[in-house]
Design an enzyme around this catalytic site. Structure first.
Site, short mmCIF file in Angstrom:
data_model
loop_
_atom_site.label_atom_id
_atom_site.label_comp_id
_atom_site.label_asym_id
_atom_site.label_seq_id
_atom_site.Cartn_x
_atom_site.Cartn_y
_atom_site.Cartn_z
N VAL A 60 0.82 -1.23 0.00
CA VAL A 60 0.00 0.00 0.00
C VAL A 60 0.84 1.26 0.00
O VAL A 60 0.31 2.37 -0.22
CB VAL A 60 -0.98 0.01 1.20
CG1 VAL A 60 -1.97 -1.14 1.10
CG2 VAL A 60 -0.23 -0.02 2.53
N TYR A 152 0.83 5.32 15.42
CA TYR A 152 -0.42 4.69 14.97
C TYR A 152 -1.59 5.67 15.14
O TYR A 152 -2.38 5.87 14.21
CB TYR A 152 -0.69 3.42 15.78
CG TYR A 152 -2.02 2.78 15.50
CD1 TYR A 152 -2.22 1.99 14.37
CD2 TYR A 152 -3.10 2.96 16.36
CE1 TYR A 152 -3.45 1.41 14.11
CE2 TYR A 152 -4.33 2.39 16.11
CZ TYR A 152 -4.50 1.61 14.99
OH TYR A 152 -5.73 1.04 14.73
N ILE A 185 -11.67 -4.21 19.53
CA ILE A 185 -12.45 -5.15 18.75
C ILE A 185 -12.18 -6.58 19.21
O ILE A 185 -11.06 -6.93 19.58
CB ILE A 185 -12.09 -5.06 17.25
CG1 ILE A 185 -12.16 -3.61 16.76
CG2 ILE A 185 -13.02 -5.92 16.41
CD1 ILE A 185 -11.66 -3.44 15.34
#
Length: 247
Positions: A60, A152, A185
């Site tokens: 990416v 991050y 999550i």
């Protein structure tokens, strides 16, 4: 309408759930990862029918890789209507210990990768006068990050801003751009990074609803944002964090 999607970071965790949800909604999906072996393994484990998916290695950080990936979508499935920018790396290095090299690696993967994907696919979708882009941000990008690294958190905050900029640019051309900002999550990587006691403490003490967010629900939200009738939803960041961050 043809329904073809490209998903980055599709070899584990949330990316796998996104692939499953899209295929369940009738999409043909190009599954990408930094290593093709990873997405090939996932496709095999899921037992996907080959007419529903393809796999591809995608760095990416490289614009030409995104351009090649777009060409691959068109060659294999005839078009692409949806890009999901999910690829990310999540080191937790203390802010005072982050090296310039590590900072660049995280920002290049998470933020530069999202930028390049939006740019390459945004131009193509604008030419079709229709398309959807969904970027995966994070609660860390909204609150500054507590458990995650500063690099991050900064990269994920940048994704929220890029989402607004691309949404404004592409809105008149039939393309919507939205982001999703998950909190903690329920995915295997959580239990790999944290002990059972740490997870219990997070659930009981940090999350008002006292539950981890469901990866499946986040994937279902990607599907919702990708729908044709979601045409007036753009530039938004959707919070899924159990009430940790309210606005």
């Amino acid at each position: 309408m043809n329904k073809v999607a490209l998903v980055t970071g599709a070899s584990k965790g949330l990316g796998v759930e996104i692939v499953k949800a899209l295929i369940g909604d009738g999409y043909k999906v190009v599954m990408t990862s930094s290593s093709r072996k990873g997405v090939d393994l996932v496709a095999g484990e899921l037992g996907l029918e080959y007419d529903k998916y393809r796999t591809l290695a995608l760095d990416v950080r490289d614009k030409s890789d995104f351009e090649n990936a777009l060409s691959f979508c068109i060659e294999e499935f005839g078009s692409c209507e949806l890009l999901v920018n999910n690829a990310a790396i999540t080191p937790t290095t203390d802010v005072m210990e982050i090296t310039p090299e590590e900072f660049s690696e995280v920002v290049d993967t998470n933020l530069r990768g999202t930028f390049l994907g939006c740019q390459v696919f945004g131009k193509y979708l604008a030419g079709k006068n229709y398309g959807r882009i969904v970027n995966i941000s994070s609660l860390a990008g909204q609150m500054g990050g507590t458990a995650s690294g500063a690099h991050y958190a900064a990269s994920k905050a940048g994704i929220i801003t890029l989402t607004k900029i691309f949404a404004r640019k592409l809105a008149p051309l039939g393309v919507t751009v939205n982001s999703i900002a998950p909190g903690p999550i329920d995915v295997p990587s959580m239990s790999e990074k944290l002990s059972a006691q740490q997870l219990e403490d997070i659930v009981n003490n940090a999350i008002p609803v006292k539950a981890l967010s469901s990866a499946k629900y986040i994937a279902d939200m990607v599907v919702m944002l990708a729908r044709k009738d979601a045409e007036t939803v753009t530039g938004a960041t959707w919070d899924i964090n159990g009430g940790i961050y309210m606005r």
